[in-house]
Enzyme design. Structure first.
Site, PDB file in Angstrom:
ATOM      1  N   ASP A 185       1.136 -15.566   3.339  1.00 25.18           N
ATOM      2  CA  ASP A 185       0.797 -14.142   3.284  1.00 25.18           C
ATOM      3  C   ASP A 185      -0.596 -13.914   2.683  1.00 25.18           C
ATOM      4  O   ASP A 185      -0.691 -13.325   1.623  1.00 25.18           O
ATOM      5  CB  ASP A 185       1.879 -13.440   2.455  1.00 25.18           C
ATOM      6  CG  ASP A 185       1.854 -11.940   2.524  1.00 25.18           C
ATOM      7  OD1 ASP A 185       1.213 -11.401   3.437  1.00 25.18           O
ATOM      8  OD2 ASP A 185       2.485 -11.300   1.671  1.00 25.18           O
ATOM      9  N   GLU A 224      -4.881  -5.386   2.713  1.00 24.19           N
ATOM     10  CA  GLU A 224      -3.616  -5.069   3.398  1.00 24.19           C
ATOM     11  C   GLU A 224      -2.519  -4.721   2.404  1.00 24.19           C
ATOM     12  O   GLU A 224      -1.704  -3.828   2.629  1.00 24.19           O
ATOM     13  CB  GLU A 224      -3.193  -6.256   4.270  1.00 24.19           C
ATOM     14  CG  GLU A 224      -1.984  -5.989   5.171  1.00 24.19           C
ATOM     15  CD  GLU A 224      -0.660  -6.377   4.528  1.00 24.19           C
ATOM     16  OE1 GLU A 224       0.386  -6.133   5.147  1.00 24.19           O
ATOM     17  OE2 GLU A 224      -0.675  -6.921   3.405  1.00 24.19           O
ATOM     18  N   GLU A 225      -2.513  -5.424   1.294  1.00 29.38           N
ATOM     19  CA  GLU A 225      -1.431  -5.278   0.326  1.00 29.38           C
ATOM     20  C   GLU A 225      -1.547  -3.988  -0.491  1.00 29.38           C
ATOM     21  O   GLU A 225      -2.646  -3.525  -0.786  1.00 29.38           O
ATOM     22  CB  GLU A 225      -1.420  -6.478  -0.630  1.00 29.38           C
ATOM     23  CG  GLU A 225      -1.201  -7.823   0.040  1.00 29.38           C
ATOM     24  CD  GLU A 225       0.239  -8.060   0.423  1.00 29.38           C
ATOM     25  OE1 GLU A 225       1.071  -7.133   0.306  1.00 29.38           O
ATOM     26  OE2 GLU A 225       0.553  -9.195   0.835  1.00 29.38           O
ATOM     27  N   ASP A 269       0.669 -12.702  10.851  1.00 25.74           N
ATOM     28  CA  ASP A 269       1.035 -12.494   9.446  1.00 25.74           C
ATOM     29  C   ASP A 269       2.325 -13.250   9.139  1.00 25.74           C
ATOM     30  O   ASP A 269       3.171 -13.472  10.016  1.00 25.74           O
ATOM     31  CB  ASP A 269       1.233 -10.995   9.165  1.00 25.74           C
ATOM     32  CG  ASP A 269       1.109 -10.648   7.678  1.00 25.74           C
ATOM     33  OD1 ASP A 269       0.878 -11.562   6.868  1.00 25.74           O
ATOM     34  OD2 ASP A 269       1.252  -9.473   7.333  1.00 25.74           O
ATOM     35  N   HIS A 351       6.365 -12.651  -1.195  1.00 27.40           N
ATOM     36  CA  HIS A 351       6.051 -11.918  -2.426  1.00 27.40           C
ATOM     37  C   HIS A 351       6.695 -12.551  -3.664  1.00 27.40           C
ATOM     38  O   HIS A 351       7.126 -11.856  -4.582  1.00 27.40           O
ATOM     39  CB  HIS A 351       6.461 -10.445  -2.294  1.00 27.40           C
ATOM     40  CG  HIS A 351       5.440  -9.634  -1.570  1.00 27.40           C
ATOM     41  ND1 HIS A 351       5.509  -8.266  -1.474  1.00 27.40           N
ATOM     42  CD2 HIS A 351       4.311 -10.005  -0.895  1.00 27.40           C
ATOM     43  CE1 HIS A 351       4.466  -7.820  -0.773  1.00 27.40           C
ATOM     44  NE2 HIS A 351       3.735  -8.862  -0.412  1.00 27.40           N
TER      45      HIS A 351
END
Length: 382
Positions: A185, A224-225, A269, A351
């Site tokens: 990621d 993006e996050e 992704d 995550h």
């Protein structure tokens, strides 16, 4: 702690709403969904994959565009292309240097941008590289962002875009003192793109020299996050900024704007974990998804995929989930056709501080690179 994309609702440009389920719930219903819609999939197996005009839902215009007409590859050409891929180069030159904390505004983020741009500028295809630099207000204050945009031939009127995000999510150090580095990621997707264009360097140079109307463009998007809870304003910073900018800039070859020049936007992704499940999220690009599915089967048949089970393919046309919010959304909302290549359910390490090199599956990373190289070669008629 943000639960990016894990349980969100996405409203399409046409106003329809689709639920985006959590990875756990997806896992529970995946087989049932496959049974319900599997019968209809047979119709797609022989579908014509030529590109057709698409409609901008926000502006009401119809893009005539040029058709993408993939050129099938001979078996000898497939073997030649796959043979140019170097797992060692991808791992040592691209992936490992990216396995650092690279949240926006940090030194690692700048370091990765310089790695990407520097390598592309070193290739013989002579890429045009630029940065989309801007500041944006976030829950952690105003931060600098910088996406990398590389275009093979800026004069070409049409673009095939391959995209990923270069940033990592900001987390505090874990109990072992480890930063979050986001291998799947999205360090692996960045590395896959870099290795693919490196393996195809000579052919991309030839494509550029002959003045093909369809060229390749790469987006390495920053921000993006989310920094807090995922919202429309706290997420997709680089994608939102770039989509707005390209929409406002005149397009090449008579296109209304630079977004209008994009025939297909392929977003990678959450790749690199073993046994990914990659689905088709948008009917408009179903034909291109079926090419990925077919290429996977073909490469398996040629003995070019490692530790790969044909009865458990990566690309699954017989299953469907609702779309997942990701960097494609600002482009999709402006009518750009999207092929979203993302593992759903998300990898188990998603995550967490365990999203590291040790938990990547090398054969899967290698196999995906081989499939993407073949896909690029077909699409661009290299």
């Amino acid at each position: 702690m943000c639960t990016r994309r894990a349980a969100r609702v996405y409203r399409s440009p046409g106003g329809q709403t689709s639920s985006v389920w959590s990875p756990k719930l997806r896992s529970l219903v995946v087989l049932g969904l496959g049974v319900l819609i599997g019968a209809g999939i047979l119709l797609w197996e022989s579908w014509d994959v030529n590109w057709t005009p698409h409609r901008n839902e926000n502006e009401g215009d119809t893009r005539a565009g040029q058709q993408i007409r993939p050129k099938p590859l001979s078996s000898s050409r497939v073997r030649e292309l796959v043979g140019a891929i170097s797992l060692e180069r991808m791992w040592s030159s691209f992936l490992r240097p990216m396995l650092i904390e690279r949240s926006p505004g940090g030194h690692g983020n700048l370091q990765v941008r310089e790695l990407i741009s520097g390598h592309l500028l070193s290739l013989t295809a002579r890429w045009t590289v630029e940065f989309d630099l801007f500041d944006a207000l976030t829950p952690r204050g105003t931060l600098p962002f910088g996406s990398v945009i590389a275009t093979l031939d800026p004069k070409s009127p049409r673009r095939l875009v391959f995209a990923c995000h270069l940033d990592s999510k900001w987390f505090p150090l874990d109990g072992k003192g480890r930063p979050f580095i986001g291998a799947t990621d999205s360090a692996v997707p960045c590395s896959l793109i870099l290795e693919a264009v490196t393996a195809l360097d000579a052919r991309l140079r030839q494509l550029k020299d002959k003045g093909s109307p369809l060229t390749l463009q790469l987006f390495f998007l920053d921000g993006e996050e989310a920094f807090g809870d995922w919202t429309e304003t706290d997420s997709l910073y680089g994608a939102r900024h770039l989509a707005e900018r390209l929409h406002a800039e005149p397009g090449p070859g008579g296109a209304a704007n630079k977004l209008d020049a994009i025939d297909l936007f392929v977003l990678l992704d959450l790749l690199g974990a073993p046994e990914p499940l990659i689905l088709s999220h948008f009917s408009e690009t179903r034909g291109h998804f079926m090419r990925l599915f077919s290429l996977e089967k073909r490469l398996h048949g040629l003995g070019l995929l490692d530790a790969h089970r044909l009865d458990n393919p990566y690309f699954r046309p017989d299953l469907y989930f609702g779309p997942v919010e990701d960097d494609h959304v600002p482009f999709l909302r402006r009518g750009v056709p999207v092929l979203h290549v993302i593992s759903t359910p998300f990898p188990a390490v998603w995550h967490t501080h365990d999203d590291t090199e040790e938990n990547l599956h090398r054969p899967t990373v290698t196999n995906l690179c081989r499939i993407f190289v073949a896909f690029l070669a077909e699409t661009l008629a290299l």
